[in-house]
Design a protein around this motif. Sequence first.
Motif, PDB file in Angstrom:
ATOM      1  N   MET A   1      26.569  46.144  52.258  1.00  0.00           N
ATOM      2  CA  MET A   1      26.795  45.660  50.902  1.00  0.00           C
ATOM      3  C   MET A   1      28.039  46.328  50.335  1.00  0.00           C
ATOM      4  SD  MET A   1      24.962  43.540  48.921  1.00  0.00           S
ATOM      5  CE  MET A   1      23.218  43.798  48.994  1.00  0.00           C
ATOM      6  N   VAL A   2      28.954  45.538  49.754  1.00  0.00           N
ATOM      7  CA  VAL A   2      30.178  46.114  49.191  1.00  0.00           C
ATOM      8  C   VAL A   2      30.196  46.070  47.664  1.00  0.00           C
ATOM      9  CG1 VAL A   2      31.550  45.661  51.250  1.00  0.00           C
ATOM     10  CG2 VAL A   2      31.496  43.953  49.419  1.00  0.00           C
ATOM     11  N   GLU A   3      29.415  45.155  47.064  1.00  0.00           N
ATOM     12  CA  GLU A   3      29.385  45.075  45.599  1.00  0.00           C
ATOM     13  C   GLU A   3      28.110  44.383  45.149  1.00  0.00           C
ATOM     14  OE1 GLU A   3      32.348  43.976  41.829  1.00  0.00           O
ATOM     15  OE2 GLU A   3      33.043  43.761  43.894  1.00  0.00           O
ATOM     16  N   LEU A   4      27.607  44.811  43.984  1.00  0.00           N
ATOM     17  CA  LEU A   4      26.407  44.197  43.405  1.00  0.00           C
ATOM     18  C   LEU A   4      26.510  44.323  41.891  1.00  0.00           C
ATOM     19  CD1 LEU A   4      22.727  44.883  44.541  1.00  0.00           C
ATOM     20  CD2 LEU A   4      23.342  44.521  42.170  1.00  0.00           C
ATOM     21  N   ALA A   5      26.341  43.198  41.203  1.00  0.00           N
ATOM     22  CA  ALA A   5      26.413  43.210  39.734  1.00  0.00           C
ATOM     23  C   ALA A   5      25.797  41.916  39.207  1.00  0.00           C
ATOM     24  CB  ALA A   5      27.860  43.342  39.261  1.00  0.00           C
ATOM     25  N   SER A   6      25.733  41.816  37.883  1.00  0.00           N
ATOM     26  CA  SER A   6      25.296  40.558  37.283  1.00  0.00           C
ATOM     27  C   SER A   6      26.287  39.461  37.656  1.00  0.00           C
ATOM     28  CB  SER A   6      25.222  40.686  35.759  1.00  0.00           C
ATOM     29  OG  SER A   6      26.524  40.834  35.220  1.00  0.00           O
ATOM     30  N   SER A   7      25.828  38.236  37.615  1.00  0.00           N
ATOM     31  CA  SER A   7      26.689  37.106  37.950  1.00  0.00           C
ATOM     32  C   SER A   7      27.944  37.098  37.082  1.00  0.00           C
ATOM     33  CB  SER A   7      25.903  35.797  37.767  1.00  0.00           C
ATOM     34  OG  SER A   7      26.692  34.678  38.036  1.00  0.00           O
ATOM     35  N   GLU A   8      27.772  37.392  35.795  1.00  0.00           N
ATOM     36  CA  GLU A   8      28.913  37.393  34.875  1.00  0.00           C
ATOM     37  C   GLU A   8      29.932  38.468  35.256  1.00  0.00           C
ATOM     38  OE1 GLU A   8      25.748  37.586  33.937  1.00  0.00           O
ATOM     39  OE2 GLU A   8      25.394  35.612  33.055  1.00  0.00           O
ATOM     40  N   ASP A   9      29.440  39.673  35.584  1.00  0.00           N
ATOM     41  CA  ASP A   9      30.348  40.776  35.902  1.00  0.00           C
ATOM     42  C   ASP A   9      31.087  40.568  37.214  1.00  0.00           C
ATOM     43  OD1 ASP A   9      29.802  42.079  33.578  1.00  0.00           O
ATOM     44  OD2 ASP A   9      28.481  43.594  34.451  1.00  0.00           O
ATOM     45  N   VAL A  10      30.398  39.989  38.201  1.00  0.00           N
ATOM     46  CA  VAL A  10      31.057  39.738  39.483  1.00  0.00           C
ATOM     47  C   VAL A  10      32.248  38.799  39.294  1.00  0.00           C
ATOM     48  CG1 VAL A  10      30.804  38.560  41.716  1.00  0.00           C
ATOM     49  CG2 VAL A  10      29.101  40.233  40.995  1.00  0.00           C
ATOM     50  N   TYR A  11      32.102  37.811  38.416  1.00  0.00           N
ATOM     51  CA  TYR A  11      33.182  36.839  38.205  1.00  0.00           C
ATOM     52  C   TYR A  11      34.229  37.326  37.216  1.00  0.00           C
ATOM     53  CZ  TYR A  11      30.984  33.325  41.085  1.00  0.00           C
ATOM     54  OH  TYR A  11      30.479  32.647  42.156  1.00  0.00           O
ATOM     55  N   ALA A  12      33.782  38.074  36.199  1.00  0.00           N
ATOM     56  CA  ALA A  12      34.721  38.504  35.159  1.00  0.00           C
ATOM     57  C   ALA A  12      35.525  39.727  35.581  1.00  0.00           C
ATOM     58  CB  ALA A  12      33.967  38.791  33.871  1.00  0.00           C
ATOM     59  N   LYS A  13      34.898  40.658  36.289  1.00  0.00           N
ATOM     60  CA  LYS A  13      35.606  41.889  36.679  1.00  0.00           C
ATOM     61  C   LYS A  13      35.149  42.376  38.049  1.00  0.00           C
ATOM     62  CE  LYS A  13      32.475  44.398  33.566  1.00  0.00           C
ATOM     63  NZ  LYS A  13      32.364  45.414  32.509  1.00  0.00           N
ATOM     64  N   PRO A  14      35.483  41.624  39.087  1.00  0.00           N
ATOM     65  CA  PRO A  14      35.138  42.059  40.443  1.00  0.00           C
ATOM     66  C   PRO A  14      35.879  43.354  40.780  1.00  0.00           C
ATOM     67  CG  PRO A  14      36.691  40.232  40.521  1.00  0.00           C
ATOM     68  CD  PRO A  14      36.282  40.383  39.085  1.00  0.00           C
ATOM     69  N   LEU A  15      35.182  44.301  41.395  1.00  0.00           N
ATOM     70  CA  LEU A  15      35.781  45.595  41.706  1.00  0.00           C
ATOM     71  C   LEU A  15      36.293  45.678  43.140  1.00  0.00           C
ATOM     72  CD1 LEU A  15      33.199  47.982  39.964  1.00  0.00           C
ATOM     73  CD2 LEU A  15      35.382  47.174  39.071  1.00  0.00           C
ATOM     74  N   HIS A  16      35.497  45.242  44.080  1.00  0.00           N
ATOM     75  CA  HIS A  16      35.869  45.414  45.490  1.00  0.00           C
ATOM     76  C   HIS A  16      36.957  44.409  45.888  1.00  0.00           C
ATOM     77  CE1 HIS A  16      35.480  45.907  49.839  1.00  0.00           C
ATOM     78  NE2 HIS A  16      34.809  47.017  49.588  1.00  0.00           N
ATOM     79  N   PRO A  17      37.959  44.854  46.656  1.00  0.00           N
ATOM     80  CA  PRO A  17      39.024  43.924  47.079  1.00  0.00           C
ATOM     81  C   PRO A  17      38.492  42.703  47.831  1.00  0.00           C
ATOM     82  CG  PRO A  17      39.670  46.186  47.533  1.00  0.00           C
ATOM     83  CD  PRO A  17      38.234  46.245  47.071  1.00  0.00           C
ATOM     84  N   TYR A  18      37.405  42.861  48.551  1.00  0.00           N
ATOM     85  CA  TYR A  18      36.831  41.714  49.273  1.00  0.00           C
ATOM     86  C   TYR A  18      36.279  40.676  48.294  1.00  0.00           C
ATOM     87  CZ  TYR A  18      33.817  39.036  52.426  1.00  0.00           C
ATOM     88  OH  TYR A  18      33.197  38.029  53.124  1.00  0.00           O
ATOM     89  N   THR A  19      35.553  41.149  47.280  1.00  0.00           N
ATOM     90  CA  THR A  19      35.027  40.235  46.261  1.00  0.00           C
ATOM     91  C   THR A  19      36.173  39.534  45.533  1.00  0.00           C
ATOM     92  OG1 THR A  19      33.220  41.818  45.922  1.00  0.00           O
ATOM     93  CG2 THR A  19      33.426  40.047  44.323  1.00  0.00           C
ATOM     94  N   GLN A  20      37.215  40.285  45.205  1.00  0.00           N
ATOM     95  CA  GLN A  20      38.379  39.703  44.534  1.00  0.00           C
ATOM     96  C   GLN A  20      39.008  38.604  45.388  1.00  0.00           C
ATOM     97  OE1 GLN A  20      40.820  43.152  43.870  1.00  0.00           O
ATOM     98  NE2 GLN A  20      39.435  44.031  42.347  1.00  0.00           N
ATOM     99  N   ALA A  21      39.084  38.834  46.697  1.00  0.00           N
ATOM    100  CA  ALA A  21      39.677  37.841  47.592  1.00  0.00           C
ATOM    101  C   ALA A  21      38.803  36.592  47.682  1.00  0.00           C
ATOM    102  CB  ALA A  21      39.876  38.448  48.976  1.00  0.00           C
TER     103      ALA A  21
END
Length: 324
Positions: free
Chosen positions: A233-253
């Motif tokens: 697992m590289v990132e876990l957050a609320s649906s809103e946070d994952v889309y509004a402010k993704p932290l991990h470079p993989y999630t951002q990509a």
Amino acid sequence: MPDRLKKLIELKNTKKHFSIDHRTVLKAVDGVTFDIYRGETFGLVGESGCGKTTVGRTLIRLYEATDGQIYFNGEDITSFKTAKKQKEFNRKIQMIFQDPYASLNPRMTVMDIISEGIDNHNLIRTKEERNERVHELLRLVGLNKSHANRYPHEFSGGQRQRIGIARALAVNPEFIIADEPISALDVSIQAQVINLLKKLQNELDLTYLFISHDLSVVKYISDRIGVMYLGGMVELASSEDVYAKPLHPYTQALLSAIPLADPELERTKEQVPIKGDIPSPINPPSGCRFRTRCPHAMDVCSKVVPTWREYEEGHWVACHLYNK
């Protein structure tokens, strides 16, 4: 609504390794930790081969966990000793499979497919009650009782998936794993199935693990999202946070690859590149497994596995960029 005080599912450092031969081990899931609260939809996303389906199959005990714990309602399901205990668990947790063409027995009628679980768990006494229950389930998923005596080949892909959903609901489960339930369906049908799952969740107080590679779909249905890469697992957050402010470079990509409906925004949006192909889980990179493809890779990334930590309240990430 999710009950944030009640954890239905807890995975603690769960691993699932497969022996290829006496020397080679494929680490499909390698130390995954997350919780799922009662009444929520937890989305699990990542590229093909990242281990998300293996997580689902280990959770439902189609695979035995290699290490770690999995708790259901506070009980460690990896320590079940009796067939009776396992059968009780099997009734509470069900799965909707990816391929509606392969997951239904072509030699069985819809009546027999849906009622198989009812019969196995002795939930209904008479044939009349059994038939009534199947007809009720068909109505619940948007079909009618005349479909009960037909065979799977007589239905479209969307209808077959509805039959698969009815089969999962037949034993009154508390928790459903939906493994890429719409990826094999036409786009025009996908929204119908997603809306059906949301409607059933509200009516029947269900909890979902929704597995998909499509972040746009996961955003629509999920309360929280976990992002997997190469068994971890590289990132876990609320649906809103994952889309509004993704932290991990993989999630951002992954998010930057989602096309936008507005052509002007699509032309001007920032693209986050991922270079190269996903490495083999048989021989993953040292340190951070994403470092070989990461635009922000540092020296420490090749030497030290990043810590899984809560960067902000409810927002977890495993990345050296946030370990300072």
